[in-house]
Design a protein around this motif. Structure first.
Motif, PDB file in Angstrom:
ATOM      1  N   LEU A   9      18.328  -9.206 -41.592  1.00  0.00           N
ATOM      2  CA  LEU A   9      17.636  -9.337 -40.314  1.00  0.00           C
ATOM      3  C   LEU A   9      17.966 -10.695 -39.735  1.00  0.00           C
ATOM      4  O   LEU A   9      17.795 -11.716 -40.408  1.00  0.00           O
ATOM      5  CB  LEU A   9      16.123  -9.219 -40.514  1.00  0.00           C
ATOM      6  CG  LEU A   9      15.535  -7.817 -40.751  1.00  0.00           C
ATOM      7  CD1 LEU A   9      16.056  -6.810 -39.729  1.00  0.00           C
ATOM      8  CD2 LEU A   9      15.752  -7.314 -42.142  1.00  0.00           C
TER       9      LEU A   9
ATOM     10  N   SER B  87      19.148  -4.886 -32.727  1.00  0.00           N
ATOM     11  CA  SER B  87      19.413  -4.185 -33.989  1.00  0.00           C
ATOM     12  C   SER B  87      20.517  -3.151 -33.817  1.00  0.00           C
ATOM     13  O   SER B  87      20.558  -2.450 -32.802  1.00  0.00           O
ATOM     14  CB  SER B  87      18.160  -3.444 -34.464  1.00  0.00           C
ATOM     15  OG  SER B  87      17.164  -4.350 -34.853  1.00  0.00           O
TER      16      SER B  87
ATOM     17  N   SER C  54      16.498  -8.521 -35.751  1.00  0.00           N
ATOM     18  CA  SER C  54      17.723  -7.815 -35.388  1.00  0.00           C
ATOM     19  C   SER C  54      18.442  -7.347 -36.647  1.00  0.00           C
ATOM     20  O   SER C  54      18.981  -8.169 -37.398  1.00  0.00           O
ATOM     21  CB  SER C  54      18.609  -8.758 -34.577  1.00  0.00           C
ATOM     22  OG  SER C  54      19.811  -8.117 -34.260  1.00  0.00           O
ATOM     23  N   PHE C  55      18.441  -6.039 -36.887  1.00  0.00           N
ATOM     24  CA  PHE C  55      19.065  -5.514 -38.113  1.00  0.00           C
ATOM     25  C   PHE C  55      20.589  -5.515 -37.972  1.00  0.00           C
ATOM     26  O   PHE C  55      21.133  -4.918 -37.057  1.00  0.00           O
ATOM     27  CB  PHE C  55      18.574  -4.097 -38.415  1.00  0.00           C
ATOM     28  CG  PHE C  55      19.183  -3.544 -39.681  1.00  0.00           C
ATOM     29  CD1 PHE C  55      18.702  -3.932 -40.925  1.00  0.00           C
ATOM     30  CD2 PHE C  55      20.270  -2.672 -39.634  1.00  0.00           C
ATOM     31  CE1 PHE C  55      19.278  -3.460 -42.102  1.00  0.00           C
ATOM     32  CE2 PHE C  55      20.855  -2.203 -40.814  1.00  0.00           C
ATOM     33  CZ  PHE C  55      20.362  -2.594 -42.040  1.00  0.00           C
ATOM     34  N   GLN C  56      21.243  -6.201 -38.906  1.00  0.00           N
ATOM     35  CA  GLN C  56      22.709  -6.305 -38.890  1.00  0.00           C
ATOM     36  C   GLN C  56      23.292  -5.889 -40.227  1.00  0.00           C
ATOM     37  O   GLN C  56      22.696  -6.158 -41.277  1.00  0.00           O
ATOM     38  CB  GLN C  56      23.131  -7.758 -38.616  1.00  0.00           C
ATOM     39  CG  GLN C  56      22.655  -8.303 -37.286  1.00  0.00           C
ATOM     40  CD  GLN C  56      23.216  -7.538 -36.105  1.00  0.00           C
ATOM     41  OE1 GLN C  56      24.377  -7.119 -36.113  1.00  0.00           O
ATOM     42  NE2 GLN C  56      22.400  -7.335 -35.075  1.00  0.00           N
TER      43      GLN C  56
END
Lengths: 222, 81
Positions: free
Chosen positions: A101, A174, A145-147
């Protein structure tokens, strides 16, 4: 059924998570990050907040807390584990879940009621929902922000391991609007928005978050 | 005493909103040289005496385990003269 709620230094949402567990019908048990003792719980929740002040990276230091060694072992044996917000970050740093994240794409700390769609209703924490069900629960974080890399994203999508997606505009950048994911076995779930703040209409925008805490009872009955 | 520097940077493919914010602030101050900006972290570690190969290997391991998250970041370890 006993559900542990871990408190790290800087955790904020442990009280709300414990209340949600109790309202869902299980018994909440307080766990302390520095105690290598899971107190014979059947499941564990890592609540939201700013453990260790988010120093270094969110969740990076909590991951090495004494209690986490036991959580990682127990999760490997199938114990249900739910990480919410900062808890999700801890699960990623612990490698119990893939990806990471990172800072919201517009740099703003977001705090709002967010609609999400339940994509996978077969995990230990989502079985009270129907696939495709849309719920509104609070979203409040700065690093949501999911990466992950393309291969990991393809794996998560291909194996149905995305458990929830943001509805509408992407709130934080995300990938694929991912709000939550699960591990291969479906016992470990990480979720950015906060179901524990939406368990009754007096204190939350809805009571639609309660399903995460009743799902865990179904998981135990099975 | 030696100083070991560990530089940690987000991988090139990972979005860096902080770097972007710096990049867009520069022209507002009249600095027009930057095509892009990436922001990272620098760790300075002091040790007694000159580092041995074993110590450097240990620092590499620490950089990989704690100082960086290999999912999103790269790191470089160097001894500062």
């Amino acid at each position: 059924m006993r559900v542990g709620v871990i408190t790290f230094p800087g955790t904020l949402d442990d009280r709300d998570a414990a209340r949600a567990v109790n309202l869902g019908g299980a018994e909440a048990v307080s766990l302390w990050h520095a105690d290598a003792d899971l107190k014979a719980v059947d499941a564990v929740i890592l609540p939201g907040g700013f453990s260790y002040g988010d120093y270094l990276r969110c969740g990076a230091i909590s991951r090495f807390a004494p209690v986490m060694k036991l959580v990682i072992e127990a999760a490997g044996k199938g114990m249900p584990v739910l990480g919410i917000c900062n808890g999700f970050q801890v699960l990623c740093e612990s490698h119990l879940l893939p990806g990471a994240l990172t800072r919201n794409s517009d740099l703003h700390f977001l705090c709002r009621d967010q609609e999400i769609e339940i994509i996978n209703s077969e995990t230990a924490w989502t079985s009270s929902y129907k696939k495709g069900e849309k719920i509104v629960i609070p979203l409040k974080n700065g690093e949501g922000s999911f990466q992950c890399d393309d291969n990991t994203l393809a794996m998560l999508e291909g194996e149905g391991r995305v458990i929830a997606r943001y509805v509408g505009e992407n709130p934080n950048g995300s990938r694929n609007l991912i709000a939550g994911i699960t591990n291969e076995r479906g016992n470990v779930v990480g979720l950015m928005p906060h179901p524990e703040h939406a368990i009754d209409e007096l204190t939350g925008p809805t009571a639609q978050g309660l399903g995460f805490f009743t799902s865990i009872l179904n998981a135990m009955v099975k | 005493m030696a100083k070991i520097v560990v530089d940690v940077m987000l991988k090139p493919e990972i979005l860096d909103p902080q770097g972007n914010a710096v990049a867009s602030a520069l022209p507002r101050l009249g600095f027009n040289f930057a095509k892009s900006v990436r922001q990272g972290k620098r760790f300075e570690i002091e040790i007694e005496g000159e580092p041995t190969t074993a110590q450097l290997a240990e620092i590499e391991k620490a950089a990989e385990t704690l100082l960086s998250n290999p999912v999103i970041e790269n790191f470089v370890v160097r001894v500062e003269k």
